[in-house]
Design a protein around this motif. Structure first.
Motif, PDB file in Angstrom:
ATOM      1  N   LEU A   1       0.832  -1.206   0.000  1.00  0.00           N
ATOM      2  CA  LEU A   1       0.000   0.000   0.000  1.00  0.00           C
ATOM      3  C   LEU A   1       0.869   1.259   0.000  1.00  0.00           C
ATOM      4  CD1 LEU A   1      -2.766  -1.120   2.508  1.00  0.00           C
ATOM      5  CD2 LEU A   1      -3.154  -0.505   0.114  1.00  0.00           C
ATOM      6  N   GLN A   2       1.925   1.253   0.800  1.00  0.00           N
ATOM      7  CA  GLN A   2       2.851   2.395   0.818  1.00  0.00           C
ATOM      8  C   GLN A   2       3.480   2.610  -0.557  1.00  0.00           C
ATOM      9  OE1 GLN A   2       5.694   1.643   3.894  1.00  0.00           O
ATOM     10  NE2 GLN A   2       4.278   2.046   5.578  1.00  0.00           N
ATOM     11  N   ASN A   3       3.863   1.502  -1.195  1.00  0.00           N
ATOM     12  CA  ASN A   3       4.487   1.616  -2.515  1.00  0.00           C
ATOM     13  C   ASN A   3       3.519   2.206  -3.540  1.00  0.00           C
ATOM     14  OD1 ASN A   3       6.889   0.551  -1.567  1.00  0.00           O
ATOM     15  ND2 ASN A   3       6.428  -1.537  -2.209  1.00  0.00           N
ATOM     16  N   ARG A   4       2.282   1.694  -3.527  1.00  0.00           N
ATOM     17  CA  ARG A   4       1.321   2.215  -4.503  1.00  0.00           C
ATOM     18  C   ARG A   4       0.986   3.667  -4.203  1.00  0.00           C
ATOM     19  NH1 ARG A   4      -4.492  -0.554  -5.711  1.00  0.00           N
ATOM     20  NH2 ARG A   4      -4.935   0.300  -3.638  1.00  0.00           N
ATOM     21  N   ALA A   5       0.843   4.008  -2.930  1.00  0.00           N
ATOM     22  CA  ALA A   5       0.531   5.391  -2.562  1.00  0.00           C
ATOM     23  C   ALA A   5       1.640   6.334  -3.025  1.00  0.00           C
ATOM     24  CB  ALA A   5       0.333   5.496  -1.054  1.00  0.00           C
ATOM     25  N   ARG A   6       2.886   5.872  -2.915  1.00  0.00           N
ATOM     26  CA  ARG A   6       4.005   6.706  -3.355  1.00  0.00           C
ATOM     27  C   ARG A   6       3.912   7.005  -4.856  1.00  0.00           C
ATOM     28  NH1 ARG A   6       7.560   3.604  -1.643  1.00  0.00           N
ATOM     29  NH2 ARG A   6       8.018   2.535  -3.600  1.00  0.00           N
TER      30      ARG A   6
ATOM     31  N   PRO B   1      -1.606   0.739  12.745  1.00  0.00           N
ATOM     32  CA  PRO B   1      -1.616   2.107  13.269  1.00  0.00           C
ATOM     33  C   PRO B   1      -0.351   2.467  14.046  1.00  0.00           C
ATOM     34  CG  PRO B   1      -3.097   0.692  14.527  1.00  0.00           C
ATOM     35  CD  PRO B   1      -2.650  -0.101  13.342  1.00  0.00           C
ATOM     36  N   ALA B   2       0.468   1.465  14.383  1.00  0.00           N
ATOM     37  CA  ALA B   2       1.691   1.744  15.149  1.00  0.00           C
ATOM     38  C   ALA B   2       2.863   2.132  14.250  1.00  0.00           C
ATOM     39  CB  ALA B   2       2.066   0.520  15.989  1.00  0.00           C
ATOM     40  N   ASP B   3       2.692   2.033  12.942  1.00  0.00           N
ATOM     41  CA  ASP B   3       3.782   2.377  12.025  1.00  0.00           C
ATOM     42  C   ASP B   3       3.788   3.882  11.785  1.00  0.00           C
ATOM     43  OD1 ASP B   3       5.607   2.727  10.021  1.00  0.00           O
ATOM     44  OD2 ASP B   3       4.825   1.156   8.719  1.00  0.00           O
ATOM     45  N   PRO B   4       4.803   4.601  12.286  1.00  0.00           N
ATOM     46  CA  PRO B   4       4.807   6.062  12.145  1.00  0.00           C
ATOM     47  C   PRO B   4       4.934   6.523  10.694  1.00  0.00           C
ATOM     48  CG  PRO B   4       6.916   5.288  13.006  1.00  0.00           C
ATOM     49  CD  PRO B   4       5.995   4.112  12.998  1.00  0.00           C
ATOM     50  N   GLN B   5       5.497   5.654   9.815  1.00  0.00           N
ATOM     51  CA  GLN B   5       5.662   6.059   8.424  1.00  0.00           C
ATOM     52  C   GLN B   5       4.322   6.342   7.762  1.00  0.00           C
ATOM     53  OE1 GLN B   5       9.018   4.318   5.974  1.00  0.00           O
ATOM     54  NE2 GLN B   5       8.623   2.626   7.395  1.00  0.00           N
ATOM     55  N   ASN B   6       3.323   5.535   8.081  1.00  0.00           N
ATOM     56  CA  ASN B   6       2.020   5.734   7.453  1.00  0.00           C
ATOM     57  C   ASN B   6       1.449   7.105   7.817  1.00  0.00           C
ATOM     58  OD1 ASN B   6       1.986   3.161   6.232  1.00  0.00           O
ATOM     59  ND2 ASN B   6       1.252   2.225   8.133  1.00  0.00           N
TER      60      ASN B   6
ATOM     61  N   ASP C   1      -5.926  11.880  -3.911  1.00  0.00           N
ATOM     62  CA  ASP C   1      -7.044  11.198  -3.242  1.00  0.00           C
ATOM     63  C   ASP C   1      -6.792   9.692  -3.166  1.00  0.00           C
ATOM     64  OD1 ASP C   1      -8.365  13.566  -2.849  1.00  0.00           O
ATOM     65  OD2 ASP C   1      -9.658  13.367  -4.611  1.00  0.00           O
ATOM     66  N   ASP C   2      -6.270   9.127  -4.273  1.00  0.00           N
ATOM     67  CA  ASP C   2      -5.959   7.696  -4.270  1.00  0.00           C
ATOM     68  C   ASP C   2      -4.831   7.387  -3.285  1.00  0.00           C
ATOM     69  OD1 ASP C   2      -7.836   6.955  -6.253  1.00  0.00           O
ATOM     70  OD2 ASP C   2      -6.473   7.639  -7.828  1.00  0.00           O
ATOM     71  N   ALA C   3      -3.835   8.273  -3.213  1.00  0.00           N
ATOM     72  CA  ALA C   3      -2.749   8.079  -2.256  1.00  0.00           C
ATOM     73  C   ALA C   3      -3.277   8.091  -0.829  1.00  0.00           C
ATOM     74  CB  ALA C   3      -1.695   9.168  -2.439  1.00  0.00           C
ATOM     75  N   LEU C   4      -4.190   9.041  -0.538  1.00  0.00           N
ATOM     76  CA  LEU C   4      -4.778   9.100   0.808  1.00  0.00           C
ATOM     77  C   LEU C   4      -5.538   7.830   1.146  1.00  0.00           C
ATOM     78  CD1 LEU C   4      -6.072  12.789   1.011  1.00  0.00           C
ATOM     79  CD2 LEU C   4      -4.347  11.723   2.480  1.00  0.00           C
ATOM     80  N   ASP C   5      -6.271   7.305   0.172  1.00  0.00           N
ATOM     81  CA  ASP C   5      -7.012   6.065   0.416  1.00  0.00           C
ATOM     82  C   ASP C   5      -6.055   4.932   0.815  1.00  0.00           C
ATOM     83  OD1 ASP C   5      -9.428   7.235  -0.153  1.00  0.00           O
ATOM     84  OD2 ASP C   5      -9.485   6.544  -2.246  1.00  0.00           O
ATOM     85  N   ASP C   6      -4.914   4.850   0.129  1.00  0.00           N
ATOM     86  CA  ASP C   6      -3.960   3.782   0.450  1.00  0.00           C
ATOM     87  C   ASP C   6      -3.326   3.988   1.822  1.00  0.00           C
ATOM     88  OD1 ASP C   6      -4.406   2.302  -1.784  1.00  0.00           O
ATOM     89  OD2 ASP C   6      -2.577   2.872  -2.843  1.00  0.00           O
ATOM     90  N   TYR C   7      -2.950   5.237   2.147  1.00  0.00           N
ATOM     91  CA  TYR C   7      -2.357   5.480   3.467  1.00  0.00           C
ATOM     92  C   TYR C   7      -3.370   5.221   4.576  1.00  0.00           C
ATOM     93  CZ  TYR C   7       1.814   7.483   1.324  1.00  0.00           C
ATOM     94  OH  TYR C   7       2.970   7.665   0.605  1.00  0.00           O
ATOM     95  N   ASN C   8      -4.642   5.544   4.325  1.00  0.00           N
ATOM     96  CA  ASN C   8      -5.686   5.254   5.321  1.00  0.00           C
ATOM     97  C   ASN C   8      -5.807   3.761   5.563  1.00  0.00           C
ATOM     98  OD1 ASN C   8      -6.371   7.945   5.813  1.00  0.00           O
ATOM     99  ND2 ASN C   8      -7.915   7.994   4.180  1.00  0.00           N
ATOM    100  N   MET C   9      -5.787   2.991   4.481  1.00  0.00           N
ATOM    101  CA  MET C   9      -5.852   1.530   4.638  1.00  0.00           C
ATOM    102  C   MET C   9      -4.616   1.017   5.382  1.00  0.00           C
ATOM    103  SD  MET C   9      -7.523  -0.264   1.253  1.00  0.00           S
ATOM    104  CE  MET C   9      -6.676   0.686  -0.004  1.00  0.00           C
ATOM    105  N   ALA C  10      -3.442   1.565   5.060  1.00  0.00           N
ATOM    106  CA  ALA C  10      -2.217   1.145   5.730  1.00  0.00           C
ATOM    107  C   ALA C  10      -2.282   1.451   7.222  1.00  0.00           C
ATOM    108  CB  ALA C  10      -1.010   1.825   5.090  1.00  0.00           C
ATOM    109  N   ILE C  11      -2.825   2.629   7.586  1.00  0.00           N
ATOM    110  CA  ILE C  11      -2.958   2.997   9.001  1.00  0.00           C
ATOM    111  C   ILE C  11      -3.930   2.065   9.699  1.00  0.00           C
ATOM    112  CG2 ILE C  11      -3.901   4.780  10.532  1.00  0.00           C
ATOM    113  CD1 ILE C  11      -2.630   6.844   8.585  1.00  0.00           C
ATOM    114  N   ASP C  12      -5.018   1.696   9.022  1.00  0.00           N
ATOM    115  CA  ASP C  12      -5.973   0.752   9.612  1.00  0.00           C
ATOM    116  C   ASP C  12      -5.306  -0.597   9.887  1.00  0.00           C
ATOM    117  OD1 ASP C  12      -8.001   2.621   9.549  1.00  0.00           O
ATOM    118  OD2 ASP C  12      -8.850   1.901   7.651  1.00  0.00           O
ATOM    119  N   LEU C  13      -4.409  -1.013   8.977  1.00  0.00           N
ATOM    120  CA  LEU C  13      -3.735  -2.304   9.143  1.00  0.00           C
ATOM    121  C   LEU C  13      -2.659  -2.250  10.226  1.00  0.00           C
ATOM    122  CD1 LEU C  13      -3.303  -3.391   5.405  1.00  0.00           C
ATOM    123  CD2 LEU C  13      -4.707  -4.537   7.118  1.00  0.00           C
TER     124      LEU C  13
END
Length: 454
Positions: A412-417, A440-445, A426-438
């Motif tokens: 997800l991070q790769n595609r968002a980039r 949430p402890a990863d500060p990179q997201n 907007d598509d990048a935000l959707d991917d980062y939101n999904m990554a955060i849901d998966l």
């Protein structure tokens, strides 16, 4: 690969790609570069892509046929050669040259399916065919059972060992052999019973104790398994297989010092490639890269014909960040076994790290032709496309990876980039939101999503 004339000589050439070459010509030239390195699977993929652009490229059928012949895929080789002859007006002399070439393509006998006293299936099949029930004694049934193990005919092997026992219940080996087959079939409790019966007849048989240990491990009876392996080693102090098995079990039990002692003892009594490789894998698991590398190199020196040892050297160099040596040794592994997917995946990563993006893409394209659902290869090929600024192709690969294996934070991070690079925020935000849901402890997201909001 075998050849009787100059039919496939061009596969040893490594032509440079002309600056004004068409896409198909570029694929052909790269394919010939791969065949010159002995990387026939990659070449086949590239030749196939060229033919997808122009099916009338007659020479490519020759090249692809030669590549298939080199990996002993005779049926595919013949199909390509037939097409090549047809495109050359069914030239009789050309057809004769191809027939002569194919006559020299040799295929060896198939290996045994499971452990056996036989060297190969041809030898085992000879025993089965020569069996005469009219004159057979118990040992003849036992021998046919061993042959059936080699052929993978486990039910028939059970019948043979059972018949041997019907004729003579005093032979411990018959119980031991039947136990081995039960274990191969997943009938572990039956296997344990058979090994115990064998040991009642012969309690000084190290092999029975070792096999009993294997079966006990399979059902989680670890303390008893340690005792069984220890008995095998007590009876035969040079039984390296039992030492390796006990070492593996000590790792499961998190008794790492004892595991290292067993792996080292196996080398002390039998310093062969297999034992060095096993200790090397142990060191690799604990990131002791220099020790692992030394053991893998010893293994490769003792048995250079085995691709796995060169792969392990190459992968260790990769982990050390020495990508040139990684590629060199992974090339050696693939020269021995061009179908070795693990080595190809590692080489693709090393090419990426070296900035050899086209070669990286070639390796992952081959892997995806073997398994289109390989999300790791899709993701990694996407990285190479991205670094070539082929963003649409990168986006396609990252999307395939996500759709194949479900959402993954890295993919997800790769595609968002890539979406960010394409200004599809907007598509990048959707991917980062999904990554955060998966995760949430990863500060990179959170950081990346913040950048998009800016």
């Amino acid at each position: 690969y075998a050849q009787d004339n100059t039919l496939c000589d061009e596969l040893s050439a490594a032509p440079a790609t002309a600056s004004d070459a068409s896409p198909a010509e570029t694929l052909i030239a790269t394919g010939l570069q791969m065949t010159s390195r002995g990387d026939f699977n990659t070449a086949i993929t590239l030749f196939s892509q060229a033919l997808g652009m122009d099916a009338e490229l007659d020479s490519v059928y020759l090249y692809r046929g030669c590549a298939y012949a080199a990996i002993n895929d005779v049926e595919a080789a013949v199909e390509n050669f037939d097409t090549y002859v047809a495109l050359n007006n069914n030239d009789a002399e050309l057809a004769d040259r191809i027939d002569a070439y194919m006559d020299e393509v040799m295929q060896g006998p198939r290996d045994c399916v499971a452990g056996s006293t036989y060297n190969d299936q041809n030898e085992a099949r000879t025993t089965v065919l020569a069996f005469n029930p009219a004159s057979a004694i118990a040992d003849d049934y036992n021998e046919r059972g061993l042959a059936n193990i080699c052929l993978g005919e486990f039910e028939e092997a059970i019948k043979d060992f059972s018949k041997a026992l019907d004729l003579d219940k005093t032979i411990s080996t018959y119980y031991g052999n039947r136990g081995y087959v039960y274990n191969e079939m997943g009938r572990t409790e039956d296997a344990i019973s058979e090994y115990q019966r064998a040991l009642q007849l012969d309690n000084q048989n190290a092999i029975f104790y070792n096999n009993l240990g294997n079966a006990l491990v399979d059902v989680g009876r670890y303390t008893e398994a340690v005792d069984a392996y220890s008995n095998a080693i007590r009876i035969d102090p040079e039984y390296d297989i039992a030492m390796l098995n006990r070492g593996d079990l000590y790792i499961t039990l998190e008794q790492y010092d004892k595991a290292e002692e067993d792996y080292t003892s196996a080398i002390d009594v039998y310093p062969d490639a297999y034992n060095y490789n096993n200790r090397g894998l142990f060191y690799l698991d604990f990131s002791l890269y220099d020790l692992a590398l030394a053991d893998f190199e010893s293994a490769a020196e003792l048995a250079p014909e085995y691709a796995v040892y060169w792969n392990n050297i190459g992968y260790t160099y990769y982990l050390l960040g020495d990508y040139e040596n990684a590629i060199e040794n992974l090339n050696d592994a693939l020269a021995i076994d061009s179908t070795y997917q693990i080595a190809r995946r590692s080489r693709g990563l090393a090419y990426w790290r070296m900035g050899e993006y086209a070669l990286c893409i070639a390796d992952y394209t081959v892997l995806l032709s073997i398994d289109p659902n390989d999300d790791i290869s899709s993701n990694n090929r996407g990285l190479c496309h991205e670094d070539l600024n082929q963003l649409d192709l990168a986006l396609e690969d990252f999307t395939r990876a996500i759709e194949t294996n479900g959402p993954d934070t890295i993919e997800l991070q790769n595609r968002a980039r890539v979406y960010r690079s394409l200004e599809q925020y907007d598509d990048a935000l959707d991917d980062y939101n999904m990554a955060i849901d998966l995760d949430p402890a990863d500060p990179q997201n959170w950081n990346f999503r913040g950048i998009v909001y800016e």
